[in-house]
Design a protein around this motif. Structure first.
Motif, short mmCIF file in Angstrom:
data_model
loop_
_atom_site.label_atom_id
_atom_site.label_comp_id
_atom_site.label_asym_id
_atom_site.label_seq_id
_atom_site.Cartn_x
_atom_site.Cartn_y
_atom_site.Cartn_z
N THR A 12 35.83 39.96 45.47
CA THR A 12 35.81 39.12 44.28
C THR A 12 35.00 39.83 43.22
OG1 THR A 12 35.94 37.10 45.62
CG2 THR A 12 35.07 36.86 43.38
N TYR A 13 35.54 39.93 42.01
CA TYR A 13 34.77 40.49 40.89
C TYR A 13 34.10 39.35 40.13
CZ TYR A 13 37.28 44.91 41.52
OH TYR A 13 37.79 46.07 42.02
N ASN A 14 32.95 39.65 39.56
CA ASN A 14 32.21 38.69 38.72
C ASN A 14 31.93 37.38 39.47
OD1 ASN A 14 32.36 40.49 36.48
ND2 ASN A 14 34.47 39.82 36.16
N GLN A 15 31.51 37.54 40.73
CA GLN A 15 31.20 36.39 41.58
C GLN A 15 30.25 35.43 40.89
OE1 GLN A 15 31.48 37.06 45.59
NE2 GLN A 15 31.88 34.89 45.50
N GLU A 20 35.13 34.97 37.15
CA GLU A 20 35.28 35.35 38.56
C GLU A 20 36.75 35.51 38.92
OE1 GLU A 20 32.91 33.24 41.58
OE2 GLU A 20 34.81 32.79 42.59
N VAL A 21 37.09 36.59 39.64
CA VAL A 21 38.47 36.79 40.07
C VAL A 21 38.49 37.32 41.50
CG1 VAL A 21 38.50 38.99 38.78
CG2 VAL A 21 40.63 38.05 39.64
N GLN A 22 39.11 36.53 42.40
CA GLN A 22 39.24 36.99 43.78
C GLN A 22 40.50 37.82 43.88
OE1 GLN A 22 39.01 34.23 47.16
NE2 GLN A 22 38.62 36.03 48.40
N ALA A 41 53.29 46.04 44.13
CA ALA A 41 52.77 44.75 43.66
C ALA A 41 52.71 44.83 42.15
CB ALA A 41 51.37 44.48 44.22
N PRO A 42 52.78 43.67 41.48
CA PRO A 42 52.68 43.71 40.02
C PRO A 42 51.30 44.19 39.58
CG PRO A 42 52.83 41.44 40.82
CD PRO A 42 52.99 42.33 42.01
N SER A 43 51.22 44.63 38.35
CA SER A 43 49.96 45.05 37.75
C SER A 43 48.95 43.91 37.86
CB SER A 43 50.23 45.41 36.30
OG SER A 43 49.18 46.18 35.82
N GLY A 44 47.74 44.25 38.24
CA GLY A 44 46.69 43.24 38.33
C GLY A 44 46.60 42.57 39.69
N ALA A 45 47.50 42.93 40.62
CA ALA A 45 47.51 42.28 41.94
C ALA A 45 46.41 42.80 42.86
CB ALA A 45 48.88 42.46 42.60
N GLY A 46 45.83 43.95 42.51
CA GLY A 46 44.73 44.46 43.32
C GLY A 46 45.01 45.76 44.05
N LYS A 47 46.05 46.48 43.65
CA LYS A 47 46.39 47.74 44.33
C LYS A 47 45.25 48.76 44.22
CE LYS A 47 50.19 48.43 41.98
NZ LYS A 47 50.17 47.20 41.16
N SER A 48 44.74 48.94 42.99
CA SER A 48 43.67 49.93 42.81
C SER A 48 42.43 49.52 43.60
CB SER A 48 43.31 50.07 41.34
OG SER A 48 44.42 50.49 40.60
N THR A 49 42.14 48.24 43.60
CA THR A 49 40.98 47.75 44.35
C THR A 49 41.14 48.06 45.83
OG1 THR A 49 40.63 45.98 42.74
CG2 THR A 49 39.64 45.68 44.91
N LEU A 50 42.32 47.80 46.37
CA LEU A 50 42.58 48.07 47.79
C LEU A 50 42.45 49.57 48.08
CD1 LEU A 50 43.78 46.45 50.39
CD2 LEU A 50 45.75 47.88 49.94
P1 ADP Z 1 46.24 46.76 40.13
O1 ADP Z 1 45.85 48.12 40.56
O2 ADP Z 1 47.21 46.10 41.08
O3 ADP Z 1 46.73 46.71 38.71
P2 ADP Z 1 43.40 46.17 40.13
O4 ADP Z 1 42.88 46.32 41.51
O5 ADP Z 1 43.14 47.27 39.16
O6 ADP Z 1 44.95 45.81 40.21
O7 ADP Z 1 42.81 44.84 39.50
C1 ADP Z 1 43.00 43.56 40.09
C2 ADP Z 1 42.28 42.51 39.25
O8 ADP Z 1 40.88 42.73 39.31
C3 ADP Z 1 42.63 42.57 37.77
O9 ADP Z 1 42.62 41.24 37.30
C4 ADP Z 1 41.51 43.39 37.18
O10 ADP Z 1 41.32 43.08 35.82
C5 ADP Z 1 40.34 42.96 38.03
N1 ADP Z 1 39.32 44.04 38.16
C6 ADP Z 1 39.54 45.26 38.68
N2 ADP Z 1 38.42 45.99 38.69
C7 ADP Z 1 37.46 45.18 38.17
C8 ADP Z 1 36.07 45.34 37.92
N3 ADP Z 1 35.42 46.47 38.23
N4 ADP Z 1 35.41 44.28 37.38
C9 ADP Z 1 36.03 43.15 37.09
N5 ADP Z 1 37.34 42.91 37.30
C10 ADP Z 1 38.06 43.92 37.84
#
Ligand code: ADP
Ligand code: ADP
Length: 225
Positions: A12-15, A20-22, A41-50
């Protein structure tokens, strides 16, 4: 043997704040040795985070990350950095090659950082560049190469230290469709037969279908496509 195992990974970002976004909510994913998996997955789904969590660039709030059977949960930054250099190769949409160095040097440098001798590093770099069809570009800087050539060099750099795991975030997203296909095939050819496991995020379903398996992110979990 599992090359990558994510178990119950949540992020979760910005807990606790209003924005806040889980992003991940109990994500599980296992990649076997030699397995190539597409992540769509669509943009914003969390691929980069994973991908960042799988590659030890970021830590999950809960859950575990194992690479090559080693559980990195709770290990310190130093251990994680060393492991990342040895075990993980990254490729991004943009090549991120060092502009003032040649293709060969860009593939040599991460090996030197990993304690490999210069001669051995240069031999391996030249071999990798030849395998992806840019042997003739070894002495050129990135700015003198096409986008497809730059990405090929970036693949070689990612594999320079013979990692167990390759993580790619839209590796051909910056290229025109024909080049994209060729460069994607080059990446597959480079990975096949090495035992390396690869997780490749892509929007291109046609290219994704060439992988062993396709998964997507659905409400913070990894599900089969
Ligand atoms: P994707 O790669 O699928 O586009 P991300 O993993 O980049 O998805 O991001 C998933 C969600 O988390 C988005 O809503 C993004 O704005 C948010 N997000 C990603 N990184 C951060 C961060 N460091 N701080 C706050 N929000 C983030
Ligand atoms: P990508 O092209 O991989 O989707 P992004 O442009 O979404 O990358 O994100 C680039 C970097 O910015 C990542 O490291 C991500 O964690 C971070 N980031 C993404 N969204 C946010 C956000 N809303 N707040 C803070 N950082 C973010």
């Amino acid at each position: 043997e599992a090359m990558l195992r994510l178990s119950g990974v949540s992020k979760t970002y910005n807990q606790g704040r209003e924005n806040e976004v889980q992003v991940l909510n109990g994500a599980d994913l296992t990649l076997a040795e030699g397995e190539m998996v597409a992540l769509v997955a669509p943009s914003g789904a969390g691929k980069s985070t994973l991908l960042h969590i799988a590659g030890l660039l970021d830590t999950p709030d809960t859950g575990t990350v194992e690479i090559g059977g080693v559980d990195y949960t709770g290990l310190g930054d130093r251990r994680r950095t060393v492991a990342r250099r040895r075990e993980v190769g990254f490729v991004y949409q943009f090549h991120h090659l060092l502009p003032e160095f040649t293709a060969l040097e860009n593939v040599v440098l991460p090996q030197l950082a990993n304690g490999i001798q210069k001669d051995e590093a240069e031999t391996r770099a030249a071999d990798l560049l030849a395998r992806v069809g840019v042997g003739g570009r070894a002495g050129h800087r990135p700015s003198a190469m096409s986008g497809g050539e730059q990405q090929r060099v970036a693949f070689c750099r990612a594999l320079a230290n013979a990692p167990r795991l390759l993580l790619a975030d839209e590796p051909t997203g910056n290229l025109d469709p024909a080049t994209s296909e060729q460069v994607f095939d080059t990446l597959v050819g480079l990975v096949r037969g090495t035992g390396l496991a690869a997780l490749i995020a892509t929007h291109n379903l046609e290219l994704a279908a060439r992988m062993d398996r396709v998964v997507r992110l659905d409400q913070g979990r990894v599900v089969a496509q």
